[in-house]
Design a protein around this motif. Structure first.
Motif, PDB file in Angstrom:
ATOM      1  N   ILE A   1      42.298  85.253 -70.696  1.00 25.28           N
ATOM      2  CA  ILE A   1      41.112  85.061 -71.510  1.00 25.28           C
ATOM      3  C   ILE A   1      40.253  83.942 -70.926  1.00 25.28           C
ATOM      4  O   ILE A   1      39.045  84.075 -70.857  1.00 25.28           O
ATOM      5  N   ALA A   2      40.882  82.842 -70.496  1.00 30.57           N
ATOM      6  CA  ALA A   2      40.125  81.715 -69.947  1.00 30.57           C
ATOM      7  C   ALA A   2      39.351  82.137 -68.707  1.00 30.57           C
ATOM      8  O   ALA A   2      38.173  81.784 -68.547  1.00 30.57           O
ATOM      9  N   LEU A   3      39.989  82.905 -67.835  1.00 27.72           N
ATOM     10  CA  LEU A   3      39.321  83.355 -66.614  1.00 27.72           C
ATOM     11  C   LEU A   3      38.108  84.210 -66.944  1.00 27.72           C
ATOM     12  O   LEU A   3      37.034  84.024 -66.382  1.00 27.72           O
ATOM     13  N   THR A   4      38.263  85.122 -67.871  1.00 28.01           N
ATOM     14  CA  THR A   4      37.159  85.989 -68.282  1.00 28.01           C
ATOM     15  C   THR A   4      36.018  85.168 -68.874  1.00 28.01           C
ATOM     16  O   THR A   4      34.850  85.386 -68.543  1.00 28.01           O
ATOM     17  N   ARG A   5      36.359  84.213 -69.731  1.00 26.57           N
ATOM     18  CA  ARG A   5      35.316  83.378 -70.338  1.00 26.57           C
ATOM     19  C   ARG A   5      34.599  82.546 -69.293  1.00 26.57           C
ATOM     20  O   ARG A   5      33.400  82.333 -69.381  1.00 26.57           O
ATOM     21  N   MET A   6      35.312  82.098 -68.263  1.00 28.91           N
ATOM     22  CA  MET A   6      34.676  81.315 -67.211  1.00 28.91           C
ATOM     23  C   MET A   6      33.734  82.172 -66.376  1.00 28.91           C
ATOM     24  O   MET A   6      32.595  81.781 -66.116  1.00 28.91           O
ATOM     25  N   LEU A   7      34.224  83.341 -65.957  1.00 27.77           N
ATOM     26  CA  LEU A   7      33.455  84.166 -65.030  1.00 27.77           C
ATOM     27  C   LEU A   7      32.377  85.003 -65.704  1.00 27.77           C
ATOM     28  O   LEU A   7      31.234  85.017 -65.270  1.00 27.77           O
ATOM     29  N   ASP A   9      31.435  84.968 -69.174  1.00 30.25           N
ATOM     30  CA  ASP A   9      30.642  84.290 -70.197  1.00 30.25           C
ATOM     31  C   ASP A   9      30.039  82.977 -69.704  1.00 30.25           C
ATOM     32  O   ASP A   9      29.338  82.308 -70.445  1.00 30.25           O
ATOM     33  N   LYS A  10      30.362  82.601 -68.453  1.00 29.95           N
ATOM     34  CA  LYS A  10      29.841  81.365 -67.844  1.00 29.95           C
ATOM     35  C   LYS A  10      30.202  80.125 -68.655  1.00 29.95           C
ATOM     36  O   LYS A  10      29.440  79.175 -68.735  1.00 29.95           O
ATOM     37  N   ASP A  11      31.395  80.141 -69.260  1.00 30.08           N
ATOM     38  CA  ASP A  11      31.882  78.981 -70.020  1.00 30.08           C
ATOM     39  C   ASP A  11      32.411  77.952 -69.028  1.00 30.08           C
ATOM     40  O   ASP A  11      33.444  78.137 -68.399  1.00 30.08           O
ATOM     41  N   LYS A  12      31.698  76.867 -68.864  1.00 30.19           N
ATOM     42  CA  LYS A  12      32.044  75.865 -67.852  1.00 30.19           C
ATOM     43  C   LYS A  12      33.169  74.923 -68.293  1.00 30.19           C
ATOM     44  O   LYS A  12      33.689  74.169 -67.486  1.00 30.19           O
ATOM     45  N   THR A  13      33.560  74.963 -69.554  1.00 33.46           N
ATOM     46  CA  THR A  13      34.582  74.033 -70.047  1.00 33.46           C
ATOM     47  C   THR A  13      35.936  74.684 -70.322  1.00 33.46           C
ATOM     48  O   THR A  13      36.926  73.970 -70.478  1.00 33.46           O
ATOM     49  N   ASP A  74      36.689  88.540 -61.129  1.00 36.86           N
ATOM     50  CA  ASP A  74      36.975  88.981 -62.492  1.00 36.86           C
ATOM     51  C   ASP A  74      38.475  89.184 -62.648  1.00 36.86           C
ATOM     52  O   ASP A  74      39.236  88.970 -61.715  1.00 36.86           O
ATOM     53  N   GLU A  75      38.879  89.630 -63.838  1.00 38.68           N
ATOM     54  CA  GLU A  75      40.307  89.794 -64.118  1.00 38.68           C
ATOM     55  C   GLU A  75      40.937  90.961 -63.365  1.00 38.68           C
ATOM     56  O   GLU A  75      42.152  91.141 -63.399  1.00 38.68           O
ATOM     57  N   ASN A  76      40.134  91.754 -62.659  1.00 39.69           N
ATOM     58  CA  ASN A  76      40.662  92.852 -61.847  1.00 39.69           C
ATOM     59  C   ASN A  76      40.834  92.472 -60.379  1.00 39.69           C
ATOM     60  O   ASN A  76      41.259  93.287 -59.574  1.00 39.69           O
ATOM     61  N   ASP A  77      40.515  91.235 -60.043  1.00 36.40           N
ATOM     62  CA  ASP A  77      40.639  90.749 -58.676  1.00 36.40           C
ATOM     63  C   ASP A  77      42.118  90.640 -58.295  1.00 36.40           C
ATOM     64  O   ASP A  77      42.950  90.227 -59.102  1.00 36.40           O
ATOM     65  N   PHE A  78      42.445  90.970 -57.048  1.00 40.63           N
ATOM     66  CA  PHE A  78      43.831  90.935 -56.587  1.00 40.63           C
ATOM     67  C   PHE A  78      44.462  89.561 -56.739  1.00 40.63           C
ATOM     68  O   PHE A  78      45.640  89.452 -57.086  1.00 40.63           O
ATOM     69  N   GLU A  79      43.714  88.501 -56.501  1.00 39.26           N
ATOM     70  CA  GLU A  79      44.263  87.142 -56.614  1.00 39.26           C
ATOM     71  C   GLU A  79      44.794  86.866 -58.016  1.00 39.26           C
ATOM     72  O   GLU A  79      45.699  86.062 -58.198  1.00 39.26           O
ATOM     73  N   TRP A  80      44.235  87.519 -59.012  1.00 39.01           N
ATOM     74  CA  TRP A  80      44.724  87.397 -60.385  1.00 39.01           C
ATOM     75  C   TRP A  80      45.824  88.418 -60.652  1.00 39.01           C
ATOM     76  O   TRP A  80      46.886  88.089 -61.164  1.00 39.01           O
ATOM     77  N   LEU A  81      45.580  89.654 -60.272  1.00 36.84           N
ATOM     78  CA  LEU A  81      46.534  90.728 -60.573  1.00 36.84           C
ATOM     79  C   LEU A  81      47.859  90.586 -59.836  1.00 36.84           C
ATOM     80  O   LEU A  81      48.876  91.092 -60.307  1.00 36.84           O
ATOM     81  N   LYS A  82      47.876  89.883 -58.705  1.00 30.73           N
ATOM     82  CA  LYS A  82      49.136  89.753 -57.978  1.00 30.73           C
ATOM     83  C   LYS A  82      50.182  88.972 -58.770  1.00 30.73           C
ATOM     84  O   LYS A  82      51.363  89.017 -58.460  1.00 30.73           O
ATOM     85  N   GLN A  83      49.745  88.300 -59.831  1.00 30.02           N
ATOM     86  CA  GLN A  83      50.680  87.564 -60.691  1.00 30.02           C
ATOM     87  C   GLN A  83      51.247  88.442 -61.806  1.00 30.02           C
ATOM     88  O   GLN A  83      52.113  88.019 -62.551  1.00 30.02           O
TER      89      GLN A  83
END
Length: 100
Positions: A1-7, A9-13, A74-83
């Motif tokens: 959720i945090a990753l999605t909100r950052m990328l 929704d542009k939530d910088k915090t 985004d949350e579909n990026d390999f760097e995220w999905l590899k986890q």
């Protein structure tokens, strides 16, 4: 959720807030480990939780860094999905998907 909100929704915090929460949980787990009155089994359980949490914190910080460098889009990026880990639970006939 945090990753999605950052990328998206542009939530910088959100990532720094999430990192602070990771550190708070880590501090609490360590405090329990240092408690004198734990049974051997309970101490092992909490030490295992600390080890897992350190790994998760490291992975979170790695993904956060890559997101800031625009290497994770985004949350579909390999760097995220590899986890991602997928487990089949035969007793319930369901797949369980988790992020390390």
């Amino acid at each position: 959720i945090a990753l999605t909100r950052m990328l998206r929704d542009k939530d910088k915090t959100i990532m720094s807030q999430t990192n602070k929460k990771f550190m708070q949980i880590m501090t609490e787990l360590i405090a329990v480990c240092l408690h004198i009155d734990l049974t051997k089994l309970d101490r092992t359980k909490y030490e295992t939780l600390v080890t897992i949490h350190v790994h998760q914190k490291d992975l979170f910080q790695e993904v956060w860094k890559k997101a800031k460098e625009h290497k994770v889009k985004d949350e579909n990026d390999f760097e995220w999905l590899k986890q991602t880990r997928v487990y089949w639970k035969t007793e319930t006939d369901h797949a369980v998907i988790s992020i390390a």
